[in-house]
Enzyme design. Structure first.
Site, short mmCIF file in Angstrom:
data_model
loop_
_atom_site.label_atom_id
_atom_site.label_comp_id
_atom_site.label_asym_id
_atom_site.label_seq_id
_atom_site.Cartn_x
_atom_site.Cartn_y
_atom_site.Cartn_z
N SER A 20 30.50 -11.15 -78.98
CA SER A 20 29.90 -11.31 -80.30
C SER A 20 28.42 -11.64 -80.18
CB SER A 20 30.62 -12.41 -81.09
OG SER A 20 31.97 -12.06 -81.31
N HIS A 74 33.01 -20.18 -75.27
CA HIS A 74 34.02 -19.36 -75.94
C HIS A 74 35.28 -20.20 -76.21
CE1 HIS A 74 31.59 -15.90 -75.35
NE2 HIS A 74 31.87 -15.70 -74.09
N THR A 195 14.32 -8.80 -79.35
CA THR A 195 14.89 -7.50 -79.72
C THR A 195 15.85 -7.04 -78.63
OG1 THR A 195 13.12 -6.24 -78.66
CG2 THR A 195 12.81 -6.84 -80.98
N ASN A 198 14.19 -5.23 -75.60
CA ASN A 198 13.45 -6.12 -74.71
C ASN A 198 14.39 -6.98 -73.87
OD1 ASN A 198 10.92 -5.24 -75.42
ND2 ASN A 198 10.56 -6.83 -76.95
N MET A 199 15.47 -7.42 -74.48
CA MET A 199 16.44 -8.23 -73.74
C MET A 199 17.15 -7.42 -72.67
SD MET A 199 18.49 -10.83 -76.19
CE MET A 199 19.64 -11.07 -74.85
N ARG A 225 25.11 -3.45 -73.86
CA ARG A 225 25.37 -2.01 -73.91
C ARG A 225 24.61 -1.33 -75.04
NH1 ARG A 225 29.27 1.66 -75.97
NH2 ARG A 225 30.03 0.02 -77.36
N LYS A 226 24.98 -1.59 -76.29
CA LYS A 226 24.33 -0.95 -77.44
C LYS A 226 23.76 -1.95 -78.44
CE LYS A 226 26.65 3.55 -77.85
NZ LYS A 226 27.43 4.41 -78.78
N GLY A 227 24.56 -2.93 -78.80
CA GLY A 227 24.10 -3.92 -79.77
C GLY A 227 23.98 -3.38 -81.18
#
Length: 266
Positions: A20, A74, A195, A198-199, A225-227
């Site tokens: 998440s 978690h 962003t 950048n991460m 991966r995508k975000g």
């Protein structure tokens, strides 16, 4: 001068269900609280600045950590430190629409941890039944239980999709909750560095070293991966989506927090 935020010695907890976007918020907290991280003059990774409470990769002495003591977790409601239930410390809970969580969890388990060999359809069924990687399901797990007991905690719920759509607005909300004052210049710097792109290429934040250490060279995928919002549409058939909705509505019908399922959704 900016206020430090949090009371002296207090503990800040970032609580999320896996996949998440824990790493995103670890980066945000690192940028908020550590000037050297924000200015790029420190190479300490986010997992060291905001370590996982239950995993402790680095074998740290958490008791001796200086204030502010920041942690990610978690852990479900019934396993969190007792002091948090007496509002000793602050909790930020990030939640994300469970369809995208399922897709992200599938790719992470299949390509990074190499713990899944099943198809997406089989994995989704395991997730809905609460059997994905031995975890309880998204629906009856941390989010619902923690929200039911929110009066025991000093807690701020924050939706991942809202962060994605308005990062600066979400950052302002977080800083207000934490009692952390930042200048406009500092806020803009944090938003720029946090962003997803950048991460993804920032070795302090992308978990590349942790993946190599914990899972070895066999790991094929990226931790980040995508975000995106709505990636579930690229994975679920109409029938799978209808089944997901049916179970979701049954298990979460009384849940007061909303979910955003699509990037264009208000």
């Amino acid at each position: 001068m900016s206020n430090t935020g949090l009371e002296e010695g207090a503990i800040g907890f970032l609580s999320v269900y896996p996949r998440s976007r824990t790493s995103w918020f670890q980066q945000l907290l690192s940028l908020i609280y550590f000037e050297e991280h924000r200015k790029g003059i420190g190479n300490l990774e986010t997992v060291d600045r905001v370590p996982f409470f239950e995993y402790n990769f680095r074998k740290m002495d958490f008791v001796e950590r200086p204030s502010p003591r920041l942690f990610a977790t978690h852990l479900p409601y019934y396993l969190v430190p007792r002091g948090l239930k007496n509002k000793k410390g602050k909790i930020i809970y990030i939640y994300r629409n469970p369809k995208d969580v399922t897709c992200s969890y599938f790719h992470f388990s299949k390509n990074v941890t190499l713990q899944v060999t099943s198809s997406f359809e089989e994995f989704m069924e395991q997730f809905l039944e609460g059997k994905a990687k031995g975890e309880e399901s998204q629906f009856r797990y941390r989010l619902g239980t923690l929200h039911c007991h929110k009066s025991l905690f000093n807690i701020q719920f924050l939706m991942y999709e809202e962060m994605k759509k308005d990062l600066k607005g979400s950052l302002s909300k977080v800083c207000k909750f934490l009692g952390k004052e930042l200048s406009e210049e500092e806020m803009d710097s944090i938003v720029r560095q946090a962003t997803f792109q950048n991460m993804k290429y920032d070795p302090r934040a992308n978990y590349k070293n942790i993946i190599k250490t914990r899972y070895g060279l066999e790991a094929k995928g990226h931790f980040l991966r995508k975000g995106t919002i709505g990636d579930w549409k690229n994975h679920m058939t109409v029938e799978q989506n209808e089944r997901f909705d049916k179970i979701f509505q049954r298990k979460m019908k009384d849940f007061p927090l909303k979910f955003i399922w699509d990037m264009n959704e208000e």
